[in-house]
Design an enzyme around this catalytic site. Structure first.
Site, PDB file in Angstrom:
ATOM      1  N   GLU A  50       0.862  -1.178   0.000  1.00  0.00           N
ATOM      2  CA  GLU A  50       0.000   0.000   0.000  1.00  0.00           C
ATOM      3  C   GLU A  50       0.900   1.229   0.000  1.00  0.00           C
ATOM      4  O   GLU A  50       1.701   1.425   0.913  1.00  0.00           O
ATOM      5  CB  GLU A  50      -0.917   0.020   1.225  1.00  0.00           C
ATOM      6  CG  GLU A  50      -2.044  -0.984   1.159  1.00  0.00           C
ATOM      7  CD  GLU A  50      -2.988  -0.893   2.352  1.00  0.00           C
ATOM      8  OE1 GLU A  50      -2.784  -0.013   3.218  1.00  0.00           O
ATOM      9  OE2 GLU A  50      -3.927  -1.698   2.430  1.00  0.00           O
ATOM     10  N   ASP A  61      -6.423   9.488   9.694  1.00  0.00           N
ATOM     11  CA  ASP A  61      -5.130   8.952  10.095  1.00  0.00           C
ATOM     12  C   ASP A  61      -4.720   9.425  11.479  1.00  0.00           C
ATOM     13  O   ASP A  61      -5.004  10.548  11.886  1.00  0.00           O
ATOM     14  CB  ASP A  61      -4.052   9.351   9.082  1.00  0.00           C
ATOM     15  CG  ASP A  61      -4.273   8.701   7.730  1.00  0.00           C
ATOM     16  OD1 ASP A  61      -4.618   7.511   7.718  1.00  0.00           O
ATOM     17  OD2 ASP A  61      -4.116   9.374   6.705  1.00  0.00           O
TER      18      ASP A  61
END
Length: 279
Positions: A50, A61
């Site tokens: 990723e 995040d």
């Protein structure tokens, strides 16, 4: 390309083990070091990569990935450079699937059609765009699918039976099960609850289920991998990069190797996951 992703998961199913899916932030702490990390990941045991697209407002995040994005942006990373990184990687590796992960805004600014054309040219196999719900499939998901680029969706503990079919409808490649609510980098979830959730999602799809959020060690990877088709590790890798840097966020001689060492350990956990499940 959907074929590369499908082949990787099919091969791992034959081997009887889950995939190790490794996330890192493109351009952190700089382009060259980040590219060196990317090139080293498969040999260290990563099955799927990723590739994070840095963005100035990464709402989903945790602090570690936010800081990684800031370091990358400060070092001059752009979406063009992130695509270039994938293109460089592909010169030496045609087998490892690459999934670009991030937010819609940089793609929208770049231009959706141009981005998808360039992503395909760079050898990108899939996209995870965390702020595009199924209701917005026309924006990016369906155009990506037309180009044979997987569009991977996130399911969470709060994705109920009514919502799940909508989440899965245009998903391809794999399903990313976010095993806890909240921001990335949270504590490890209960493996028995993860196993139950994986089973619930599998009742609705034949796609592989990859589980992430909170996996930091080989033991974590082993426990989660006992039920999942893939174990996603991101924050631990990003933290390892950060720990290796100088005080002014520059790479050191140890930066790449420290990530390799971490990933090798995680890979050992994934490789024994099915043995743990059988005992």
């Amino acid at each position: 390309m959907t074929q590369r992703m499908d082949k990787r998961f099919a091969d791992l199913k034959e081997e009887g083990r889950p995939a190790l899916v490794t996330y890192f932030m493109g351009g952190d702490p700089d382009f060259e070091t980040s590219l060196a990390i990317m090139k080293a990941l498969p040999q260290a045991g990563a099955d799927v990569i990723e590739l994070g697209m840095p963005f100035s407002d990464p709402m989903a995040d945790g602090p570690a990935i936010q800081m990684a994005g800031q370091r990358a942006l400060k070092a001059g990373q752009t979406l063009v450079k992130t695509l270039d990184m994938a293109r460089e990687f592909r010169k030496g590796d045609q087998a490892t699937p690459i999934v670009m992960m991030g937010y819609y805004n940089p793609i929208y600014v770049y231009g959706v059609e141009k981005f998808l054309d360039d992503a395909l040219d760079a050898g990108i196999d899939g996209l995870i765009v965390v702020d595009l719900p199924p209701e917005m499939d026309d924006e990016l998901c369906l155009p990506a699918r037309k180009r044979d680029i997987n569009f991977i969706r996130l399911a969470t503990p709060t994705t109920d039976e009514k919502r799940l079919p909508m989440v899965l409808q245009n998903t391809s490649g794999f399903v990313y099960y976010v095993s806890m609510n909240g921001i990335t980098g949270s504590a490890l979830p209960d493996p028995s609850k993860v196993a139950g959730a994986v089973g619930r999602i599998k009742a609705h799809t034949d796609l592989p289920i990859c589980v992430g959020f909170g996996v930091k060690t080989a033991e974590h990877a082993r426990l989660i991998g006992a039920s999942a088709d893939g174990v996603v590790v991101g924050t631990a890798i990003v933290n390892q990069v950060a720990l290796s840097l100088t005080k002014d966020d520059k790479a050191t001689a140890d930066t790449v190797q420290s990530v390799v060492t971490l990933v090798r350990g995680l890979a050992s956990g994934v490789q024994t996951a099915r043995l743990a499940a059988a005992q």
